[in-house]
Design a protein around this motif. Structure first.
Motif, PDB file in Angstrom:
ATOM      1  N   GLY A 169       0.804  -1.219   0.000  1.00  0.00           N
ATOM      2  CA  GLY A 169       0.000   0.000   0.000  1.00  0.00           C
ATOM      3  C   GLY A 169       0.833   1.262   0.000  1.00  0.00           C
ATOM      4  O   GLY A 169       0.584   2.195  -0.765  1.00  0.00           O
ATOM      5  N   ILE A 170       1.889   1.301   0.837  1.00  0.00           N
ATOM      6  CA  ILE A 170       2.668   2.535   0.948  1.00  0.00           C
ATOM      7  C   ILE A 170       3.728   2.637  -0.133  1.00  0.00           C
ATOM      8  O   ILE A 170       4.059   3.734  -0.590  1.00  0.00           O
ATOM      9  CB  ILE A 170       3.309   2.634   2.358  1.00  0.00           C
ATOM     10  CG1 ILE A 170       3.775   4.066   2.621  1.00  0.00           C
ATOM     11  CG2 ILE A 170       4.445   1.644   2.527  1.00  0.00           C
ATOM     12  CD1 ILE A 170       4.151   4.327   4.064  1.00  0.00           C
ATOM     13  N   VAL A 184      -0.336   4.929  -0.449  1.00  0.00           N
ATOM     14  CA  VAL A 184      -1.404   5.154   0.525  1.00  0.00           C
ATOM     15  C   VAL A 184      -0.805   5.895   1.722  1.00  0.00           C
ATOM     16  O   VAL A 184       0.234   5.489   2.245  1.00  0.00           O
ATOM     17  CB  VAL A 184      -2.011   3.816   0.985  1.00  0.00           C
ATOM     18  CG1 VAL A 184      -3.088   4.054   2.035  1.00  0.00           C
ATOM     19  CG2 VAL A 184      -2.590   3.067  -0.211  1.00  0.00           C
ATOM     20  N   PRO A 185      -1.419   6.981   2.165  1.00  0.00           N
ATOM     21  CA  PRO A 185      -0.863   7.733   3.299  1.00  0.00           C
ATOM     22  C   PRO A 185      -0.742   6.860   4.547  1.00  0.00           C
ATOM     23  O   PRO A 185      -1.595   6.009   4.813  1.00  0.00           O
ATOM     24  CB  PRO A 185      -1.880   8.868   3.506  1.00  0.00           C
ATOM     25  CG  PRO A 185      -2.540   9.031   2.171  1.00  0.00           C
ATOM     26  CD  PRO A 185      -2.604   7.649   1.583  1.00  0.00           C
ATOM     27  N   PRO A 242      -1.178   7.430   7.821  1.00  0.00           N
ATOM     28  CA  PRO A 242      -2.292   7.386   8.784  1.00  0.00           C
ATOM     29  C   PRO A 242      -3.443   6.485   8.333  1.00  0.00           C
ATOM     30  O   PRO A 242      -4.079   5.844   9.158  1.00  0.00           O
ATOM     31  CB  PRO A 242      -2.736   8.860   8.878  1.00  0.00           C
ATOM     32  CG  PRO A 242      -1.537   9.643   8.485  1.00  0.00           C
ATOM     33  CD  PRO A 242      -0.859   8.826   7.430  1.00  0.00           C
ATOM     34  N   ILE A 243      -3.705   6.433   7.016  1.00  0.00           N
ATOM     35  CA  ILE A 243      -4.785   5.573   6.521  1.00  0.00           C
ATOM     36  C   ILE A 243      -4.414   4.101   6.706  1.00  0.00           C
ATOM     37  O   ILE A 243      -5.265   3.272   7.089  1.00  0.00           O
ATOM     38  CB  ILE A 243      -5.083   5.887   5.046  1.00  0.00           C
ATOM     39  CG1 ILE A 243      -5.658   7.304   4.922  1.00  0.00           C
ATOM     40  CG2 ILE A 243      -6.041   4.857   4.451  1.00  0.00           C
ATOM     41  CD1 ILE A 243      -5.961   7.718   3.497  1.00  0.00           C
ATOM     42  N   ILE A 244      -3.160   3.757   6.449  1.00  0.00           N
ATOM     43  CA  ILE A 244      -2.707   2.379   6.664  1.00  0.00           C
ATOM     44  C   ILE A 244      -2.880   1.987   8.127  1.00  0.00           C
ATOM     45  O   ILE A 244      -3.382   0.896   8.443  1.00  0.00           O
ATOM     46  CB  ILE A 244      -1.241   2.221   6.227  1.00  0.00           C
ATOM     47  CG1 ILE A 244      -1.144   2.301   4.706  1.00  0.00           C
ATOM     48  CG2 ILE A 244      -0.647   0.908   6.738  1.00  0.00           C
ATOM     49  CD1 ILE A 244       0.274   2.248   4.184  1.00  0.00           C
ATOM     50  N   LEU A 267      -4.931   3.324  10.304  1.00  0.00           N
ATOM     51  CA  LEU A 267      -6.357   3.281  10.618  1.00  0.00           C
ATOM     52  C   LEU A 267      -6.980   1.975  10.146  1.00  0.00           C
ATOM     53  O   LEU A 267      -7.735   1.317  10.890  1.00  0.00           O
ATOM     54  CB  LEU A 267      -7.069   4.474   9.969  1.00  0.00           C
ATOM     55  CG  LEU A 267      -8.583   4.581  10.212  1.00  0.00           C
ATOM     56  CD1 LEU A 267      -8.856   4.782  11.697  1.00  0.00           C
ATOM     57  CD2 LEU A 267      -9.174   5.737   9.402  1.00  0.00           C
ATOM     58  N   ILE A 268      -6.656   1.550   8.922  1.00  0.00           N
ATOM     59  CA  ILE A 268      -7.202   0.297   8.391  1.00  0.00           C
ATOM     60  C   ILE A 268      -6.700  -0.890   9.203  1.00  0.00           C
ATOM     61  O   ILE A 268      -7.474  -1.806   9.538  1.00  0.00           O
ATOM     62  CB  ILE A 268      -6.828   0.144   6.908  1.00  0.00           C
ATOM     63  CG1 ILE A 268      -7.528   1.222   6.070  1.00  0.00           C
ATOM     64  CG2 ILE A 268      -7.200  -1.238   6.393  1.00  0.00           C
ATOM     65  CD1 ILE A 268      -7.106   1.241   4.619  1.00  0.00           C
TER      66      ILE A 268
END
Length: 467
Positions: A165-166, A171-172, A174-176, A178-179
């Motif tokens: 993802g990163i 993908v930012p 914080p979103i990683i 959070l998920i």
């Protein structure tokens, strides 16, 4: 020593350090904290969990999970957290300050050298050798942390997904996080054994021996870790003015358009949004410093990051480099060198002061929630995701050490960084490989490997100049 004697030494009750003893260890960690967050966390784990048993494995990971959720340098915040647990506010202050102080002095000296003598061959040669050794430190850290955090296939899957993802899809961070936390929270209900931090559902290579801090909790000796609204209000009343008071004073004295107000305000804002460490925020800082404020020329942010990567302490120290050059090039009535030093001091202050606020304010609540199974499962999943993120940092560092040129593949507006194969630096590649063989294969210490790489780097660059 016999096997039974070794086992007895490992399981013996650890001794609580005095404040002076802890200070010496924090100073050692601050001086040796090379390798970015991966290397720094691995160093603290070895010093505090494995060698001295000041804190148990699970409490260490629990504290790390909280620090990873905060803006700013997670390794320094982890040091503040553990220092605060052992010796209250004074312990947190000493741990946090000593973690940053060596790197701050080194970075200031390098910034001055950069401003005056940026192309000195000897300095370039020293940096060349250090980078190769630091790459080995980071690889060793990834292996060490991954071995302890990835206890089953679910955790491995979360780490891989976070890495993809990163690294590929940008993908930012914080979103990683959070998920991953949401997956852990839901997983605690569907398959709690897979998201437990006690090792169920996966293999463990060693029992979680309790540390000094764990024993202090059991004996009720850590009353300062009990949360209360009154304590939280006092922390806010003290640390908000410590953090933002200098910025407000500079605004009142010098006006809103001065270099001091602009740097203080800008880097105070960065201190709130720097989730994921230095790499996550560098693109925005570089754009603002070059295009918006005109503090740096194009490409100088990369030079600053190169300096920060070769100093002890958090990589976010690169912001001090930006603050120095910003004030050095717009000194006003000050001498340029003095203005640069003051700009570096201001930037360092507003970058790291809030770290103490986040820990002193939030740590008691994190400790109180440690027994909550749903939150514990969420943080366990976050730990798996963090391994993937650290793998991304290690790969990023490897690409920029071994290859002179790196490009980004454009895949629907995202894509990974890939090396330009023809730009490989064979000297750097061989030196980095030798450092990894020394550390991973022959178990040679970090400081010995670092020293050898510096000598080898200077010799290789000197030979190239002669030839």
């Amino acid at each position: 020593m016999s096997i039974d004697a070794t086992k007895g030494a490992a399981t013996a009750e650890p001794t609580a350090p005095t404040f002076a003893e802890a200070t010496r260890v924090w100073a050692r960690i601050g001086l040796l904290s090379f390798g970015g967050p991966a290397g720094q966390i691995a160093l603290m784990h070895k010093e505090l969990v494995e060698d001295r048993r000041w804190i148990g494995e699970q409490r260490f990971l629990h504290a790390l999970n909280y620090c990873m959720l905060l803006p700013g340098p997670e390794a320094q915040q982890l040091a503040i957290y553990i220092g605060w647990l052992m010796h209250r506010t004074a312990g947190g202050l000493v741990a946090g300050i000593l973690f940053v102080l060596p790197g701050a002095f080194v970075m200031l000296g390098l910034s001055i050298l950069y401003a005056f003598y940026r192309n000195v061959p000897l300095i370039e040669a020293v940096f060349f050798g250090v980078k190769a050794a630091v790459l080995a430190v980071v690889v060793d850290a990834v292996l060490r942390i991954g071995k302890r955090a990835l206890k089953n296939r679910v955790m491995i899957g979360i780490a891989v997904a976070a890495f993809v993802g990163i690294y590929i899809f940008r993908v930012p961070f914080p979103i990683i996080i959070l998920i991953a936390g949401l997956i852990g929270w839901l997983g605690s209900r569907a398959a709690p054994q897979l998201f437990s931090n006690d090792g169920h559902g996966g293999k463990r290579d060693a029992p979680d021996l309790k540390g000094v801090i764990d024993g202090m909790f059991e004996r009720g000796e850590l009353a300062h870790a009990d949360p209360s609204w009154g304590r939280a209000a006092r922390v806010l009343a003290l640390w908000l003015p410590i953090w933002l008071g200098p910025v407000l004073l500079l605004w009142l004295v010098t006006g809103s358009s001065s270099i001091w107000t602009k740097t203080g305000t800008f880097f105070s804002t960065m201190a709130v949004v720097t989730f994921g460490g230095a790499y996550a925020v560098l693109a925005y800082v570089a754009q603002a410093a070059v295009d918006t404020f005109g503090w740096l020329a194009p490409g100088e942010m990369a030079d600053g990051l190169g300096l920060a990567e070769t100093t002890p302490g958090p990589l976010i120290m690169v912001l001090q480099f930006v603050g120095f050059l910003a004030a050095y090039r717009a000194p006003g009535t000050f001498d340029p060198l003095l203005a640069g030093c003051l700009g570096a001091l201001l930037t360092t202050w507003v970058t790291f002061a809030p770290c103490f606020l986040w820990i002193f304010l939030g740590a008691p609540y994190v400790e109180a929630l440690r027994g909550n199974k749903a939150i514990s499962a969420a943080l366990t999943a976050i730990t798996g995701a963090v391994v993937g993120v650290v793998m991304n940092l290690a790969l990023w560092f490897a690409l920029h050490v071994v290859f002179r040129d790196v490009r980004t593949l454009d895949i629907l507006g995202a894509g990974p960084d890939v090396p330009v194969l023809g730009s490989i630096d064979w000297q750097a590649a061989v030196l980095a490989l030798a450092a990894m063989v020394a550390m991973l294969g022959f178990k040679i210490g970090m400081i010995q490997t670092l020293s050898a790489c510096v000598i080898a780097g200077v010799a290789l660059k000197g030979l190239a100049i002669v030839l």
